[in-house]
Design an enzyme around this catalytic site. Structure first.
Site, PDB file in Angstrom:
ATOM      1  N   HIS A   1       0.817  -1.208   0.000  1.00 39.44           N
ATOM      2  CA  HIS A   1       0.000   0.000   0.000  1.00 39.44           C
ATOM      3  C   HIS A   1       0.861   1.273   0.000  1.00 39.44           C
ATOM      4  O   HIS A   1       0.640   2.164   0.816  1.00 39.44           O
ATOM      5  CB  HIS A   1      -0.885   0.037   1.250  1.00 39.44           C
ATOM      6  CG  HIS A   1      -1.901  -1.049   1.342  1.00 39.44           C
ATOM      7  ND1 HIS A   1      -2.517  -1.389   2.523  1.00 39.44           N
ATOM      8  CD2 HIS A   1      -2.425  -1.872   0.410  1.00 39.44           C
ATOM      9  CE1 HIS A   1      -3.381  -2.370   2.301  1.00 39.44           C
ATOM     10  NE2 HIS A   1      -3.340  -2.687   1.034  1.00 39.44           N
TER      11      HIS A   1
ATOM     12  N   HIS B   1      -7.006   0.028   3.508  1.00 41.17           N
ATOM     13  CA  HIS B   1      -6.347  -0.463   2.301  1.00 41.17           C
ATOM     14  C   HIS B   1      -6.582   0.638   1.273  1.00 41.17           C
ATOM     15  O   HIS B   1      -7.548   1.389   1.372  1.00 41.17           O
ATOM     16  CB  HIS B   1      -6.961  -1.781   1.862  1.00 41.17           C
ATOM     17  CG  HIS B   1      -6.767  -2.881   2.870  1.00 41.17           C
ATOM     18  ND1 HIS B   1      -6.274  -4.105   2.542  1.00 41.17           N
ATOM     19  CD2 HIS B   1      -6.964  -2.903   4.204  1.00 41.17           C
ATOM     20  CE1 HIS B   1      -6.194  -4.854   3.628  1.00 41.17           C
ATOM     21  NE2 HIS B   1      -6.618  -4.147   4.658  1.00 41.17           N
TER      22      HIS B   1
HETATM   23  C1  LIG Z   1      -0.929  -7.748  -3.468  1.00 42.95           C
HETATM   24  C2  LIG Z   1      -1.733  -6.502  -3.223  1.00 42.95           C
HETATM   25  C3  LIG Z   1      -2.873  -6.559  -2.439  1.00 42.95           C
HETATM   26  C4  LIG Z   1      -3.623  -5.418  -2.212  1.00 42.95           C
HETATM   27  N1  LIG Z   1      -4.798  -5.540  -1.547  1.00 42.95           N
HETATM   28  C5  LIG Z   1      -5.634  -4.486  -1.478  1.00 42.95           C
HETATM   29  C6  LIG Z   1      -6.947  -4.645  -0.934  1.00 42.95           C
HETATM   30  O1  LIG Z   1      -7.345  -5.741  -0.499  1.00 42.95           O
HETATM   31  N2  LIG Z   1      -7.752  -3.559  -0.893  1.00 42.95           N
HETATM   32  C7  LIG Z   1      -7.342  -2.341  -1.361  1.00 42.95           C
HETATM   33  O2  LIG Z   1      -8.096  -1.387  -1.296  1.00 42.95           O
HETATM   34  N3  LIG Z   1      -6.100  -2.168  -1.867  1.00 42.95           N
HETATM   35  C8  LIG Z   1      -5.261  -3.214  -1.967  1.00 42.95           C
HETATM   36  N4  LIG Z   1      -4.035  -3.059  -2.551  1.00 42.95           N
HETATM   37  C9  LIG Z   1      -3.587  -1.704  -2.956  1.00 42.95           C
HETATM   38  C10 LIG Z   1      -4.344  -1.075  -4.139  1.00 42.95           C
HETATM   39  O3  LIG Z   1      -4.622  -2.016  -5.142  1.00 42.95           O
HETATM   40  C11 LIG Z   1      -3.543   0.091  -4.691  1.00 42.95           C
HETATM   41  O4  LIG Z   1      -3.302   1.003  -3.647  1.00 42.95           O
HETATM   42  C12 LIG Z   1      -4.256   0.862  -5.804  1.00 42.95           C
HETATM   43  O5  LIG Z   1      -4.579   0.030  -6.888  1.00 42.95           O
HETATM   44  C13 LIG Z   1      -3.366   2.001  -6.262  1.00 42.95           C
HETATM   45  O6  LIG Z   1      -3.967   2.691  -7.307  1.00 42.95           O
HETATM   46  P1  LIG Z   1      -3.104   3.630  -8.243  1.00 42.95           P
HETATM   47  O7  LIG Z   1      -4.032   4.242  -9.217  1.00 42.95           O
HETATM   48  O8  LIG Z   1      -2.277   4.496  -7.390  1.00 42.95           O
HETATM   49  O9  LIG Z   1      -2.060   2.669  -8.974  1.00 42.95           O
HETATM   50  P2  LIG Z   1      -2.242   1.305  -9.755  1.00 42.95           P
HETATM   51  O10 LIG Z   1      -3.586   0.720  -9.514  1.00 42.95           O
HETATM   52  O11 LIG Z   1      -1.061   0.494  -9.443  1.00 42.95           O
HETATM   53  O12 LIG Z   1      -2.208   1.753 -11.284  1.00 42.95           O
HETATM   54  C14 LIG Z   1      -1.058   2.263 -11.901  1.00 42.95           C
HETATM   55  C15 LIG Z   1      -1.110   1.880 -13.371  1.00 42.95           C
HETATM   56  O13 LIG Z   1      -0.158   2.651 -14.085  1.00 42.95           O
HETATM   57  C16 LIG Z   1       0.540   1.825 -15.001  1.00 42.95           C
HETATM   58  N5  LIG Z   1       1.834   2.452 -15.236  1.00 42.95           N
HETATM   59  C17 LIG Z   1       2.821   2.640 -14.329  1.00 42.95           C
HETATM   60  N6  LIG Z   1       3.868   3.259 -14.901  1.00 42.95           N
HETATM   61  C18 LIG Z   1       3.529   3.490 -16.193  1.00 42.95           C
HETATM   62  C19 LIG Z   1       4.206   4.098 -17.288  1.00 42.95           C
HETATM   63  N7  LIG Z   1       5.443   4.577 -17.155  1.00 42.95           N
HETATM   64  N8  LIG Z   1       3.576   4.154 -18.484  1.00 42.95           N
HETATM   65  C20 LIG Z   1       2.323   3.653 -18.620  1.00 42.95           C
HETATM   66  N9  LIG Z   1       1.639   3.057 -17.616  1.00 42.95           N
HETATM   67  C21 LIG Z   1       2.237   2.988 -16.413  1.00 42.95           C
HETATM   68  C22 LIG Z   1       0.631   0.490 -14.268  1.00 42.95           C
HETATM   69  O14 LIG Z   1       0.901  -0.576 -15.161  1.00 42.95           O
HETATM   70  C23 LIG Z   1      -0.753   0.414 -13.630  1.00 42.95           C
HETATM   71  O15 LIG Z   1      -1.702  -0.145 -14.490  1.00 42.95           O
HETATM   72  C24 LIG Z   1      -3.228  -4.170  -2.763  1.00 42.95           C
HETATM   73  C25 LIG Z   1      -2.080  -4.113  -3.532  1.00 42.95           C
HETATM   74  C26 LIG Z   1      -1.345  -5.260  -3.796  1.00 42.95           C
HETATM   75  C27 LIG Z   1      -0.137  -5.181  -4.655  1.00 42.95           C
END
Ligand SMILES: Cc1cc2nc3c(=O)[nH]c(=O)nc-3n(C[C@H](O)[C@H](O)[C@H](O)COP(=O)(O)OP(=O)(O)OC[C@H]3O[C@@H](n4cnc5c(N)ncnc54)[C@H](O)[C@@H]3O)c2cc1C
Ligand SMILES: *[C@@H]1O[C@H](CO)[C@@H](O)[C@H](O)[C@H]1NC(C)=O
Ligand SMILES: *[C@@H]1O[C@H](CO)[C@@H](O)[C@H](O)[C@H]1NC(C)=O
Ligand SMILES: *[C@@H]1O[C@H](CO)[C@@H](O)[C@H](O)[C@H]1NC(C)=O
Ligand SMILES: *[C@@H]1O[C@H](CO)[C@@H](O)[C@H](O)[C@H]1NC(C)=O
Ligand SMILES: *[C@@H]1O[C@H](CO)[C@@H](O)[C@H](O)[C@H]1NC(C)=O
Length: 606
Positions: free
Chosen positions: A538, A582
């Site tokens: 997270h 989370h």
């Molecule tokens: C194993 C695990 C379990 C988890 N369990 C939970 C849970 O039970 N409940 C919960 O609420 N949260 C959970 N989380 C956390 C949650 O999923 C994340 O906090 C959330 O998805 C973050 O959202 P975001 O938009 O910041 O990034 P992300 O959802 O990670 O999205 C970022 C996206 O950007 C893309 N990207 C990155 N760099 C580039 C680039 N240079 N060019 C193009 N694309 C790029 C990536 O491929 C990805 O698709 C968990 C995470 C993990 C890893």
């Protein structure tokens, strides 16, 4: 470098052939006229922005994603296999192999306090981002968490009460896979039944369920039952709500990027495309509306310019990475790597915050836990078939059944040394996660377990994301400084001690065969913690918003990059403090509001 392909990667490459015409990796498929917005990263943040902005047919959006399609990826769709993905990504691969699995697994070198272990940091590299691979727990945090954001940013819009419309828009509460009677398991008054992401209670009963509930009655002073931890008042133990509909994962991809939205003529999704930098479009207005990207690991570079804004949604690790490679960061640090600073913003990549977790497994007298399935390939194949045919059975849920959000006692010794870091008196210091089985790899060869994970939900340790080289394709250095603060160390010890009290309830008599550890003193517990502590996956806070007047921070409260125009960030990196939750629901909430802020700015039709 030789990389053995994991089964997960093979699945992903097969999946590419299912991709509909609107999701493409061919530049020639894109329209020639300029896009209004370019969104980088199709995870929790980016998918919401792309969807909401294209509600107006006059607005065009290009959503760029480094990974491939989620279509047909069984490990992602089936909730019970979520741990299997994680196993494939971590336990079964050597560190070198994991490094090759770009984005699936980053490595973080822990401090000597954690025995210099390499800690894996999983991230989704696929449409839906990390919501396509996470554990699906639906947790909003405490109302005080958001009220604190409002105080820090001096923007009332971030207050819990004012965020309610965005919370509702995101949520589609629905019935669990087994359609059992859910009365007394959640509070319908605090949920919405026609939003985007499906949310439901567990759809397969677990052998630990009744005893866990019984413990909240027997020891109700210390472990009160909370009917709904998502009401704004989170304290207590309650049933997990999962981002699951009809027994299937509901991710940012299956909801905000569902085929009915991908049919929009003004939305284009470019997959297998990695953004390396944002470039200055017009120096007179300090605008950064141009992105540089590659589809062949840097051999060929392309640029595209948005006519209105670029929105970075690459997540807490990649967003600061992209910013720093673009020359937006600390001048001295960038100079040391030979990167020319175009905008001095020293907070980029700083204040990285993560929840440390220790997974504790109690040996129990039962064969009815996920351990029995995890170690028997025949049985796993059987229940997978059941899931595929009927969306029923033990794989309709991720392996977590209850969550508890609890506080240290008011007179805890640590508060003589440090102030209470929680957002308020109704916000937790630590979290307990109860699971019908062990949650680590390799699955134990024998035995069945009740998993009671302990994690610090209001951590005070801070780390950073920094660059290792000027090559944007190289990995960043991730340093969480996990458990480096006195508060975090104290709290994780106490959380483990508390689980003993929980398991000492009469209801567990005879059912529990052995504890996870016999450690009792601080020193003994520290040995156990240092061997077992991990990241909860997270990471937040690396491009944090702050008040317009603050002398630190990366973003203004409207999520635009301080001192620049045309560039916004919408993902977990923007959190100015940890929500005791989370993290994907807080990202969804942020993104729903961000979409409104963008629409307001450009007077987009709703
Ligand atoms: C194993 C695990 C379990 C988890 N369990 C939970 C849970 O039970 N409940 C919960 O609420 N949260 C959970 N989380 C956390 C949650 O999923 C994340 O906090 C959330 O998805 C973050 O959202 P975001 O938009 O910041 O990034 P992300 O959802 O990670 O999205 C970022 C996206 O950007 C893309 N990207 C990155 N760099 C580039 C680039 N240079 N060019 C193009 N694309 C790029 C990536 O491929 C990805 O698709 C968990 C995470 C993990 C890893
Ligand atoms: C749990 O309790 C419910 C309601 O009392 C009962 O119907 C169910 O059979 C119990 N489950 C187990 C596994 O004992
Ligand atoms: C980190 O966050 C704190 C507030 O919690 C702030 O005072 C400090 O300036 C931030 N550090 C950087 C480098 O941004
Ligand atoms: C594995 O599961 C199969 C199918 O349920 C069962 O027949 C077999 O006995 C199990 N194997 C072991 C070692 O328990
Ligand atoms: C950082 O760079 C050094 C020197 O090139 C390299 O040996 C090391 O593996 C890199 N670290 C990471 C985490 O990529
Ligand atoms: C705890 O102590 C008991 C009794 O001495 C012993 O059998 C058991 O193996 C110990 N457990 C652990 C995890 O060390």
């Amino acid at each position: 470098m030789f990389i053995r392909l994991s089964p997960f990667l093979i699945l992903l490459s097969v999946a590419t052939s299912y991709v509909a015409a609107v999701v493409t990796d061919k530049l020639g498929d894109l329209p020639k006229r300029p896009f209004d917005f370019v969104v980088v990263g199709a995870g929790a943040g980016g998918s919401v922005i792309a969807n909401r902005l294209t509600e107006d047919p006059e607005i065009s959006v290009l959503l760029i994603e480094a990974g491939g399609s989620n279509e047909g990826v069984l490990d992602s769709a089936c909730p019970g296999l979520s741990k299997v993905i994680e196993r494939k990504r971590s336990g079964e691969l050597s560190p070198e192999q994991r490094l090759g699995l770009e984005f699936y697994m980053y490595l973080c070198h822990s401090s000597s306090a954690l025995n210099d272990r390499i800690l894996p940091v999983a991230r989704g590299f696929i449409l839906g981002g990390t919501t396509s691979i996470n554990q699906m727990a639906y947790t909003r945090g405490s109302s005080e968490d958001y009220d604190r954001w409002a105080r820090i940013t001096e923007d009332e819009g971030w207050k819990w009460d004012n965020l309610q419309p965005f919370i509702r828009r995101n949520e589609h509460f629905t019935t669990p896979a087994d359609h059992h009677n859910t009365a007394g398991q959640f509070d319908p008054r605090v949920h919405n039944f026609d939003g985007m992401v499906s949310v439901s209670l567990a759809g397969f009963p677990g052998v630990i369920d009744n005893r866990t509930i019984a413990t909240t009655r027997e020891l109700k002073d210390e472990f009160p039952f909370n009917l709904d931890m998502n009401s704004g008042f989170q304290l207590g133990i309650g049933w997990v709500q999962g981002m699951i509909g009809e027994g299937t994962r509901s991710s940012a991809a299956t909801s905000y990027l569902a085929s009915k939205f991908l049919k929009r003529k003004n939305l284009h999704v470019l997959i297998n495309t990695r953004v390396l930098r944002v470039l200055e479009t017009d120096s007179r207005e300090s605008s950064f509306r141009t992105v540089e990207f590659t589809q062949d690991a840097g051999k060929t570079m392309h640029t595209i310019t948005a006519s209105k804004e670029v929105v970075l949604s690459g997540g807490s690790i990649m967003t600061p990475h992209i910013l720093m490679h673009s020359g937006i960061g600390d001048t001295a640090e960038l100079k040391a790597l030979g990167i020319k600073t175009v905008h001095h913003l020293p907070s980029v990549g700083k204040n990285l915050t993560e929840q440390p977790i220790v997974r504790n497994h109690w040996l129990i007298d039962s064969t009815q836990t996920l351990d029995t399935i995890a170690r028997n390939a025949t049985l796993l194949a059987e229940v997978t078939k059941e899931w595929e045919a009927h969306k029923m059975g033990p794989l309709v849920d991720p392996p977590l059944s209850f969550i508890g959000w609890l506080r240290l006692p008011k007179d805890a010794a640590i508060f003589k040394k440090v102030p209470d870091p929680a957002a308020g008196p109704k916000t937790s210091h630590y979290e307990l996660i109860f699971a019908n089985g062990a949650l680590v790899h390799p699955a134990a060869a024998t035995g069945n377990f009740f998993g009671v994970s302990t994690s610090v939900s209001s951590p005070t340790s801070r780390g950073s994301i920094t660059l290792n080289s000027s090559n944007p394709l190289a990995y960043p250095l991730i340093n969480f400084n996990l458990l480096s603060s006195d508060f975090d160390r104290f709290t994780i010890r106490e959380a483990i001690r508390i689980t003993r009290k929980f398991m000492a309830a009469r209801t567990w008599d005879g059912f529990v065969l052995a504890p996870p550890t016999n450690a009792t003193t601080d020193d003994e517990l520290d040995v156990y913690i240092n061997q077992n502590a991990a990241t909860e996956n997270h990471p937040v806070g690396t491009a944090a918003m702050s008040s317009k007047r603050a002398d630190y921070g990366v973003l203004d409260p409207d999520l635009t990059v301080k001192g620049l125009t045309g560039l916004r960030v919408v993902d977990a990196s923007i959190f100015p403090r940890y929500p005791a939750a989370h993290t994907s629901v807080p990202v969804y909430i942020v993104a729903e509001r961000a979409a409104d802020l963008i629409k307001e700015k450009w007077r987009v039709r709703y």
